[in-house]
Design an enzyme around this catalytic site. Sequence first.
Site, PDB file in Angstrom:
ATOM      1  N   GLY A 192     -18.402   3.623  -3.222  1.00  0.00           N
ATOM      2  CA  GLY A 192     -19.763   3.749  -2.695  1.00  0.00           C
ATOM      3  C   GLY A 192     -20.791   4.082  -3.772  1.00  0.00           C
ATOM      4  O   GLY A 192     -21.869   3.468  -3.823  1.00  0.00           O
TER       5      GLY A 192
ATOM      6  N   GLY B 264     -20.262   6.832   2.313  1.00  0.00           N
ATOM      7  CA  GLY B 264     -19.161   7.166   1.395  1.00  0.00           C
ATOM      8  C   GLY B 264     -19.676   7.106  -0.024  1.00  0.00           C
ATOM      9  O   GLY B 264     -20.162   6.059  -0.463  1.00  0.00           O
ATOM     10  N   TYR B 265     -19.622   8.242  -0.737  1.00  0.00           N
ATOM     11  CA  TYR B 265     -20.150   8.235  -2.105  1.00  0.00           C
ATOM     12  C   TYR B 265     -19.047   8.591  -3.093  1.00  0.00           C
ATOM     13  O   TYR B 265     -19.179   9.473  -3.931  1.00  0.00           O
ATOM     14  CB  TYR B 265     -21.347   9.189  -2.225  1.00  0.00           C
ATOM     15  CG  TYR B 265     -22.423   8.643  -3.143  1.00  0.00           C
ATOM     16  CD1 TYR B 265     -23.100   7.472  -2.824  1.00  0.00           C
ATOM     17  CD2 TYR B 265     -22.755   9.280  -4.341  1.00  0.00           C
ATOM     18  CE1 TYR B 265     -24.075   6.949  -3.661  1.00  0.00           C
ATOM     19  CE2 TYR B 265     -23.736   8.767  -5.180  1.00  0.00           C
ATOM     20  CZ  TYR B 265     -24.389   7.596  -4.830  1.00  0.00           C
ATOM     21  OH  TYR B 265     -25.358   7.072  -5.662  1.00  0.00           O
ATOM     22  N   GLY B 266     -17.907   7.897  -2.949  1.00  0.00           N
ATOM     23  CA  GLY B 266     -16.810   8.071  -3.902  1.00  0.00           C
ATOM     24  C   GLY B 266     -16.877   6.986  -4.946  1.00  0.00           C
ATOM     25  O   GLY B 266     -17.969   6.466  -5.255  1.00  0.00           O
ATOM     26  N   ASN B 267     -15.725   6.607  -5.458  1.00  0.00           N
ATOM     27  CA  ASN B 267     -15.682   5.599  -6.515  1.00  0.00           C
ATOM     28  C   ASN B 267     -16.403   4.322  -6.094  1.00  0.00           C
ATOM     29  O   ASN B 267     -17.272   3.822  -6.807  1.00  0.00           O
ATOM     30  CB  ASN B 267     -14.205   5.328  -6.875  1.00  0.00           C
ATOM     31  CG  ASN B 267     -14.061   4.168  -7.828  1.00  0.00           C
ATOM     32  OD1 ASN B 267     -14.879   3.999  -8.730  1.00  0.00           O
ATOM     33  ND2 ASN B 267     -13.046   3.359  -7.639  1.00  0.00           N
TER      34      ASN B 267
ATOM     35  N   LYS C 242       0.861  -1.190   0.000  1.00  0.00           N
ATOM     36  CA  LYS C 242       0.000   0.000   0.000  1.00  0.00           C
ATOM     37  C   LYS C 242       0.889   1.229   0.000  1.00  0.00           C
ATOM     38  O   LYS C 242       2.034   1.178   0.476  1.00  0.00           O
ATOM     39  CB  LYS C 242      -0.888   0.028   1.248  1.00  0.00           C
ATOM     40  CG  LYS C 242      -2.141   0.858   1.075  1.00  0.00           C
ATOM     41  CD  LYS C 242      -3.199   0.092   0.314  1.00  0.00           C
ATOM     42  CE  LYS C 242      -4.480   0.850   0.125  1.00  0.00           C
ATOM     43  NZ  LYS C 242      -5.531  -0.005  -0.433  1.00  0.00           N
TER      44      LYS C 242
HETATM   45  P1  NAD Z   1     -12.903   7.823  -2.887  1.00  0.00           P
HETATM   46  O1  NAD Z   1     -11.891   8.823  -2.571  1.00  0.00           O
HETATM   47  O2  NAD Z   1     -13.341   7.680  -4.313  1.00  0.00           O
HETATM   48  O3  NAD Z   1     -14.210   8.017  -1.999  1.00  0.00           O
HETATM   49  C1  NAD Z   1     -14.201   8.147  -0.601  1.00  0.00           C
HETATM   50  C2  NAD Z   1     -15.564   8.689  -0.192  1.00  0.00           C
HETATM   51  O4  NAD Z   1     -15.676   8.643   1.217  1.00  0.00           O
HETATM   52  C3  NAD Z   1     -15.804  10.137  -0.625  1.00  0.00           C
HETATM   53  O5  NAD Z   1     -17.103  10.256  -1.125  1.00  0.00           O
HETATM   54  C4  NAD Z   1     -15.690  10.907   0.699  1.00  0.00           C
HETATM   55  O6  NAD Z   1     -16.462  12.088   0.699  1.00  0.00           O
HETATM   56  C5  NAD Z   1     -16.257   9.880   1.648  1.00  0.00           C
HETATM   57  N1  NAD Z   1     -15.905  10.127   3.034  1.00  0.00           N
HETATM   58  C6  NAD Z   1     -14.727  10.529   3.575  1.00  0.00           C
HETATM   59  N2  NAD Z   1     -14.851  10.666   4.912  1.00  0.00           N
HETATM   60  C7  NAD Z   1     -16.132  10.310   5.216  1.00  0.00           C
HETATM   61  C8  NAD Z   1     -16.867  10.229   6.411  1.00  0.00           C
HETATM   62  N3  NAD Z   1     -16.312  10.542   7.578  1.00  0.00           N
HETATM   63  N4  NAD Z   1     -18.171   9.841   6.344  1.00  0.00           N
HETATM   64  C9  NAD Z   1     -18.740   9.517   5.169  1.00  0.00           C
HETATM   65  N5  NAD Z   1     -18.090   9.585   4.008  1.00  0.00           N
HETATM   66  C10 NAD Z   1     -16.801   9.977   4.030  1.00  0.00           C
HETATM   67  O7  NAD Z   1     -12.305   6.420  -2.346  1.00  0.00           O
HETATM   68  P2  NAD Z   1     -12.694   4.957  -2.798  1.00  0.00           P
HETATM   69  O8  NAD Z   1     -11.690   4.503  -3.802  1.00  0.00           O
HETATM   70  O9  NAD Z   1     -14.147   4.903  -3.105  1.00  0.00           O
HETATM   71  O10 NAD Z   1     -12.370   4.138  -1.456  1.00  0.00           O
HETATM   72  C11 NAD Z   1     -13.326   4.001  -0.403  1.00  0.00           C
HETATM   73  C12 NAD Z   1     -12.930   2.815   0.472  1.00  0.00           C
HETATM   74  O11 NAD Z   1     -12.858   1.641  -0.325  1.00  0.00           O
HETATM   75  C13 NAD Z   1     -11.564   2.937   1.160  1.00  0.00           C
HETATM   76  O12 NAD Z   1     -11.620   2.287   2.407  1.00  0.00           O
HETATM   77  C14 NAD Z   1     -10.658   2.174   0.215  1.00  0.00           C
HETATM   78  O13 NAD Z   1      -9.464   1.714   0.844  1.00  0.00           O
HETATM   79  C15 NAD Z   1     -11.568   1.042  -0.158  1.00  0.00           C
HETATM   80  N6  NAD Z   1     -11.207   0.339  -1.386  1.00  0.00           N
HETATM   81  C16 NAD Z   1     -11.122   0.998  -2.571  1.00  0.00           C
HETATM   82  C17 NAD Z   1     -10.797   0.289  -3.719  1.00  0.00           C
HETATM   83  C18 NAD Z   1     -10.782   0.929  -5.083  1.00  0.00           C
HETATM   84  O14 NAD Z   1     -10.712   0.192  -6.076  1.00  0.00           O
HETATM   85  N7  NAD Z   1     -10.876   2.230  -5.202  1.00  0.00           N
HETATM   86  C19 NAD Z   1     -10.536  -1.094  -3.645  1.00  0.00           C
HETATM   87  C20 NAD Z   1     -10.652  -1.732  -2.407  1.00  0.00           C
HETATM   88  C21 NAD Z   1     -10.991  -1.000  -1.287  1.00  0.00           C
END
Ligand code: NAD
Length: 415
Positions: A222, A217-220, A105
């Site tokens: 969520g 969480g509404y990123g990639n 990581k």
């Molecule tokens: P991202 O940056 O696209 O999205 C993160 C989201 O979380 C954003 O919408 C942000 O506003 C929100 N957030 C941050 N703090 C918050 C809080 N306190 N309460 C509610 N929402 C909050 O990131 P991502 O890639 O979607 O990753 C999210 C999770 O998934 C992480 O734990 C990451 O390690 C895990 N993950 C991601 C991947 C991937 O392919 N991107 C793969 C495996 C695991």
Amino acid sequence: MKKGGFMEMVKTNTDRCVSVLGIDGGVREILATPEREVHVSVPVRMEAGGTRVFKGYRVQHNSSRGPTKGGIRFFPSETASDIRALAAIMTWKCALLDLPLGGAKGGVAVNPKELTETELERLSRSYIRGVYQVIGPDKDVPAPDVYTSPQVMAWMMDEYSRLAGKNQFGVVTGKPLGLWGCPGRFDATSRGGIYTVREAARDLGLGLKGATAAVQGYGNVGANAAILAADLLGMKVIAVSDSSGGIADKKGLDPRAVLDYKNNTGSVVGFPGSTAIENDELLALDVDVLMPAALEGVITGGNADKVRARIVAELANGPTTPEADEILLKKDCLVISDFLCNGGGVTVSQFEMVQDAYMYFWEESEVHKQLDRKITKAYREVAETAREKKLDMRMAAYVIAVGRIVEAMKLRGWI
Ligand code: NAD
């Protein structure tokens, strides 16, 4: 969660697994210690003048089963300790999904929202110059994670290729399709998670058509999980949140419209027709499936008794603490643990590595089919092990993953 708490969580679970497997102290030590940890300074020339220096990390946890693999975060409060925990989870994840990869990581302690596009590009390139010696297509392959994107991966690939003096597309995954990313990678983590929810519901005899979900969480991860929960399973997403707050609508939100709204305004908050809720309220909603998809340590000993969901699908890494696990178990809540639930991302990343090595690309439908095959097999193995050995789902996943790593280390003569 208190500082260093994430690593403690991973250690607690690993120690439990080591006891179940009856592994000796030396092996326990190997599993608790990363093989390599690199700390770099990441200087960035700012557009307004002057230079800022950020702290960067790359941790390679265990390479016994293959080159290490794991995402890069750009996150303000990033620490070496959290990156260590995440690298270990990547080792378990790759082993559980039976991929020929180890875990790693990376991260930079930075708030990317405060940077201009040019500064973000400089940061991405500067980080790669810092870790250049220790990464590579057959050594250690980064990918996107919190607050990093396909565009960031493109800059990183380009910087690495310049330093190497030749194109090295396979040095990172999660690239844009125009630079030989993998079709279907953008929603692979969420899609894999939705397939595991389908399997869990099958085991519980729970019908998912019209069943309710809440997504933190509404990123990639969520946002795509909300979209796919509705599209593939016919579920009703009644609440979602991001770092600014949450929204709810009992009748069901339109996940695509919410994403468009967030892309236009910067947050889900204020989505027309919705009611504002706190992030804590979202976790306590009466839903069938709760999907934490933001950060670690959000379901704790302090709030787990309020969780009412039948299934918790851990799309984020480490959202549930060991104290919360015990409470959820007593409530008969089925927790699909992180390195099973979100293993779809690294699975499709490995498909990307294969395609980049051959420069021959698959159709998206083939990616979906192979992802479903891989993650469903992993889910069934975990469910079967849990049943046979009378373990909870998390410990069953640990037992399979750690068992495979120990076997590889034995075969190589490391232990
Ligand atoms: P991202 O940056 O696209 O999205 C993160 C989201 O979380 C954003 O919408 C942000 O506003 C929100 N957030 C941050 N703090 C918050 C809080 N306190 N309460 C509610 N929402 C909050 O990131 P991502 O890639 O979607 O990753 C999210 C999770 O998934 C992480 O734990 C990451 O390690 C895990 N993950 C991601 C991947 C991937 O392919 N991107 C793969 C495996 C695991």
